[in-house]
Design an enzyme around this catalytic site. Structure first.
Site, PDB file in Angstrom:
ATOM      1  CE1 TYR A   1      -4.173  -1.891   0.788  1.00  0.00           C
ATOM      2  CE2 TYR A   1      -2.564  -3.347   1.809  1.00  0.00           C
ATOM      3  CZ  TYR A   1      -3.837  -3.127   1.308  1.00  0.00           C
ATOM      4  OH  TYR A   1      -4.769  -4.134   1.338  1.00  0.00           O
TER       5      TYR A   1
ATOM      6  CB  ALA B   1      -2.817   6.782  -3.558  1.00  0.00           C
TER       7      ALA B   1
ATOM      8  N   PRO C   1      -0.373   8.049   2.055  1.00  0.00           N
ATOM      9  CG  PRO C   1      -0.034   7.132   4.178  1.00  0.00           C
ATOM     10  CD  PRO C   1       0.468   7.062   2.753  1.00  0.00           C
TER      11      PRO C   1
ATOM     12  CG  ASN D   1      -9.590  14.659   1.535  1.00  0.00           C
ATOM     13  OD1 ASN D   1     -10.512  13.919   1.837  1.00  0.00           O
ATOM     14  ND2 ASN D   1      -9.233  15.691   2.279  1.00  0.00           N
TER      15      ASN D   1
ATOM     16  CD  GLU E   1     -12.252   0.270   1.012  1.00  0.00           C
ATOM     17  OE1 GLU E   1     -12.385   1.021   1.991  1.00  0.00           O
ATOM     18  OE2 GLU E   1     -12.316  -0.965   1.094  1.00  0.00           O
TER      19      GLU E   1
ATOM     20  CG  ASP F   1     -19.793  -5.112  -1.647  1.00  0.00           C
ATOM     21  OD1 ASP F   1     -20.153  -4.870  -2.815  1.00  0.00           O
ATOM     22  OD2 ASP F   1     -20.378  -5.918  -0.896  1.00  0.00           O
TER      23      ASP F   1
ATOM     24  CD  GLU G   1      -8.044  -4.342   1.644  1.00  0.00           C
ATOM     25  OE1 GLU G   1      -9.033  -4.377   2.419  1.00  0.00           O
ATOM     26  OE2 GLU G   1      -7.260  -3.394   1.588  1.00  0.00           O
TER      27      GLU G   1
ATOM     28  CE1 TYR H   1      -5.134  -5.041   4.822  1.00  0.00           C
ATOM     29  CE2 TYR H   1      -6.000  -5.794   6.915  1.00  0.00           C
ATOM     30  CZ  TYR H   1      -5.317  -4.859   6.175  1.00  0.00           C
ATOM     31  OH  TYR H   1      -4.785  -3.758   6.785  1.00  0.00           O
TER      32      TYR H   1
END
Length: 505
Positions: A82, A109, A111, A116, A151, A192, A252, A284
């Protein structure tokens, strides 16, 4: 849960002689040499200490060598990571994974540099960070794909963020075409949410091919304990994707409401109920963290690994998985691309996308101005922005936007309006507003309590600035130049740092 293909064959091996490129035909992945269909058997890999990531697990050579062999023993062929630091060296880790038949699925991407969902924007700093990640990993044979967002839009209140992510996909795909020797896919990983699951999957597969995601991932945690294909919701999700035009996989999975996990969903995922639609999935996660999803527990002081029950249960489940695919030459199904979803009460994302961020355009604009932000702005923000939710720049911009038009620096993913300089730095945007205010109010001085200063314009061609595109030469720059973790970012981006997470925290 977090925000030309290459992959290994499914059987785990200690050493690989070659890594065959993977090609896409229709909605499936194929090994370009063996012509066999490929299914992902992956694991999320972002070790953390006390819930805090070290920022780059692929720079720890000893840990990678230790973990890669343990992953191979249970049949893993992909790791999803990540966050990385493109300034570091990753040769040893990438070799350890390659030697064990494991490929990398990398989120570009971070943090600090991500869209955003609550106050979306797409700026030059983000673009530089994404392309730096591509420069750092694009040359490895075992890079599987890049994920442009995880997400970002996660419910019906923030669908306006999706155009920004789709613009990232467009620009990174183009950057790869211009700088890499082969095609590396760029896709999106979604949650989801029941209200937007249909619209978001279609949104990232519709429109111009250059803007479409190459694949679509779903972070799915519906199968808990002794559930079934029908009861878990997996059957419903599979039906929803049965005509989807892109490869789709579980980016995941692994509900832990019942622990230890038995991974009953593995049999379904790699069995006849799902293999015509899904191309495998990513469990995960690898290390045991505060969220209790780990397959292994690592002693932070000694580096020793304890295999947890989840590791053994997953090993047993994967050992029985033998997905029956098709061969490249015998597969000819081409599914129609979906129409872009119409805006309604649950979906409000424009099909118009933000422009590609261009440092050249911002520099041109800045060099045309006679009133610009002074050093006092950056000096003040450098000591205050990391502790305050707002900044001097943000306060000044908000004030000025009530007095002059902010159309040229603003953007709106719902209406599809994107200003010509919406991707520029906060300082450049503030300079634009200072100059615009002074221009509209001739009696005003260029001072603004010392936050502005007069500047003799170096150029006189403001009308041409917005036409300047990005120069595709970042690959020639050092990662430290392109990726600067200390660069000033907007206050909304700082909020994004606080909400960015890795999987199920």
């Amino acid at each position: 849960m977090r925000s030309g293909f290459i992959i290994s064959i499914l059987c785990a091996v200690a050493t690989v002689q070659a890594l065959n490129p993977i090609v896409i035909k229709g909605h499936k992945f194929f090994d370009s040499v063996t012509k066999n269909q490929v299914f992902i058997k992956g694991v999320a890999y972002q070790p953390r200490s006390d819930g805090i990531s070290n920022g780059d697990p692929l720079s720890d050579a000893s840990a990678c060598a230790r973990d890669a062999s343990l992953m191979a023993k249970i049949g893993m062929n992909v790791v999803r990571v990540y966050e990385i630091d493109p300034r570091k060296n990753h040769d040893a880790c990438m070799k350890s994974f390659a030697d064990n038949g494991i490929y990398l699925l990398l989120d570009i991407a971070t943090p600090k540099y991500s869209v955003n969902r609550n106050s979306p924007e797409y700026n030059v700093h983000q673009y530089n960070s994404y392309t730096a990640a591509i420069d750092a990993f694009g040359h490895y044979d075992n890079i599987f794909a890049f994920i442009a967002g995880n997400e970002v839009t996660n419910d019906r209140t923030n669908t306006k963020a999706s155009p920004y992510v789709k613009a990232v996909i467009r620009d990174t795909k183009n950057y790869i075409r211009e700088t890499q020797k082969r095609k590396i896919p760029v896709g999106y990983a979604s949650n989801d949410d029941e209200f937007i699951r249909g619209a978001i999957k279609d949104y990232f597969a519709c429109g111009d091919s250059d803007t479409q995601a190459d694949f679509f991932g779903v972070n799915l945690y519906e199968w808990c304990g002794d559930s079934t294909f029908q009861k878990s919701g997996f059957a419903d999700r599979t039906k929803e994707f049965e005509t989807y035009s892109k490869p789709v996989f579980l980016s995941e999975y692994g509900c832990n409401l019942v622990s230890p996990r038995k991974f009953g969903e593995v049999a379904a995922l790699y069995g006849p109920d799902m293999t015509d639609v899904w191309s495998g999935g990513v469990v995960y996660e690898w290390t045991q963290e505060n969220n209790n999803y780990g397959l292994v527990k690592i002693d932070s002081s000694t580096g020793k690994v304890e295999l947890l029950p989840d590791y053994n249960n997953l090993q047993n489940a994967l050992a029985k998985a033998n997905p029956k695919g098709v061969t490249l030459d015998n597969f000819n199904e081409q599914r129609a691309e979906p129409d872009c979803p119409a805006n309604d009460d649950s979906w409000k994302a424009s099909v118009a996308l933000p422009p590609t961020p261009s440092e050249g355009a911002c520099e041109c604009m800045q060099n045309n101005l006679a009133c610009v932000a002074s050093d006092k702005v950056s000096n003040t923000d450098s000591t205050s922005m990391l502790t305050n939710s707002s900044s001097i720049i943000g306060i000044q911009i908000d004030s000025l936007c009530g007095m002059v038009s902010c159309n040229d620096i603003g953007s709106n993913g719902e209406t599809g309006h994107y200003g010509a300089y919406s991707f520029c730095s906060p300082e450049s945007k503030l300079s634009w507003l200072y100059s615009l205010y002074v221009q509209d109010n001739q009696a005003s001085r260029c001072d603004f309590n010392g936050f502005a200063r007069q500047e003799y314009p170096k150029r006189n061609d403001i009308g041409s600035c917005s036409k300047i595109g990005p120069t595709i030469n970042n690959a020639k720059k050092s990662a430290a130049t392109v990726y600067n973790p200390n660069v000033l970012i907007s206050s909304t981006a700082l909020i994004a740092v606080a909400i960015f997470s890795y999987g199920m925290l």
